[in-house]
Write a protein that holds these residues in place. Sequence first.
Motif, PDB file in Angstrom:
ATOM      1  N   THR A  46     -55.918   2.682 -10.863  1.00  0.00           N
ATOM      2  CA  THR A  46     -55.897   2.730 -12.207  1.00  0.00           C
ATOM      3  C   THR A  46     -56.911   3.534 -12.597  1.00  0.00           C
TER       4      THR A  46
ATOM      5  N   CYS B  62     -57.857   5.376 -17.091  1.00  0.00           N
ATOM      6  CA  CYS B  62     -57.830   5.331 -17.983  1.00  0.00           C
ATOM      7  C   CYS B  62     -58.610   5.776 -19.205  1.00  0.00           C
ATOM      8  N   SER B  63     -58.239   5.743 -20.347  1.00  0.00           N
ATOM      9  CA  SER B  63     -59.407   6.542 -21.073  1.00  0.00           C
ATOM     10  C   SER B  63     -60.441   5.279 -21.756  1.00  0.00           C
TER      11      SER B  63
ATOM     12  N   SER C 261     -60.078   0.560 -22.737  1.00  0.00           N
ATOM     13  CA  SER C 261     -58.993  -1.133 -22.190  1.00  0.00           C
ATOM     14  C   SER C 261     -59.790  -1.315 -23.182  1.00  0.00           C
TER      15      SER C 261
ATOM     16  N   LEU D  73     -54.454  -1.300 -21.103  1.00  0.00           N
ATOM     17  CA  LEU D  73     -55.339   0.169 -20.782  1.00  0.00           C
ATOM     18  C   LEU D  73     -54.751   1.441 -21.338  1.00  0.00           C
TER      19      LEU D  73
ATOM     20  N   ASN E  23     -54.180   4.872 -22.709  1.00  0.00           N
ATOM     21  CA  ASN E  23     -54.015   6.503 -22.243  1.00  0.00           C
ATOM     22  C   ASN E  23     -54.340   6.570 -20.169  1.00  0.00           C
ATOM     23  N   LEU E  24     -53.930   6.599 -19.984  1.00  0.00           N
ATOM     24  CA  LEU E  24     -53.643   6.578 -18.296  1.00  0.00           C
ATOM     25  C   LEU E  24     -53.750   7.743 -17.948  1.00  0.00           C
ATOM     26  N   VAL E  25     -54.559   8.070 -17.156  1.00  0.00           N
ATOM     27  CA  VAL E  25     -54.334   9.718 -16.609  1.00  0.00           C
ATOM     28  C   VAL E  25     -54.602   9.810 -15.685  1.00  0.00           C
TER      29      VAL E  25
ATOM     30  N   TRP F 228     -54.326   6.651  -6.457  1.00  0.00           N
ATOM     31  CA  TRP F 228     -53.971   6.234  -8.087  1.00  0.00           C
ATOM     32  C   TRP F 228     -54.295   8.537  -7.406  1.00  0.00           C
TER      33      TRP F 228
END
Length: 140
Positions: free
Chosen positions: A3, A5-6, A8, A19, A21-23, A124
């Motif tokens: 994954t 993200c921004s 963690s 985690l 803000n998954l991007v 991803w």
Amino acid sequence: MLTVCSGSSIDQQSNNASLFNLVEQINVPAGAGVPPGGVVPLEIHAYWQLEPEEVGRDFWLRFVMLATSGLETSSNPHRHRVVSPRFRTRSVGLPYPPVIGGYSLRADWKFDDEEEWQRAAAAWPVRIHVVEQIADRVTH
């Protein structure tokens, strides 16, 4: 699991990861150049489960942005020492591809004594999307 993200956080008591803000899409201003170092400053998290005979071996890992056209842009490989059958990695720096569009982030790995990279099944989705700048407007 794989994954982007921004950010963690790891809970020190439980060792659980959170985690933030998954991007799945990166909006790039029109005319923007390649980011410094050729990477987007996002975190990539990969979670692994190995067989008992694989534990204790040096493990190389790199991340690849794979376009539907087959174009691949990879990160620099990093070495890890696997000390348990399950482990997780956190890397900062998503490889920035040379072409705008849709990609599948993939993980390539190999043990220290192997020549060929193997591609993990996990993926991803990441879309690099150009956004037009809208001039400041006065609204009432």
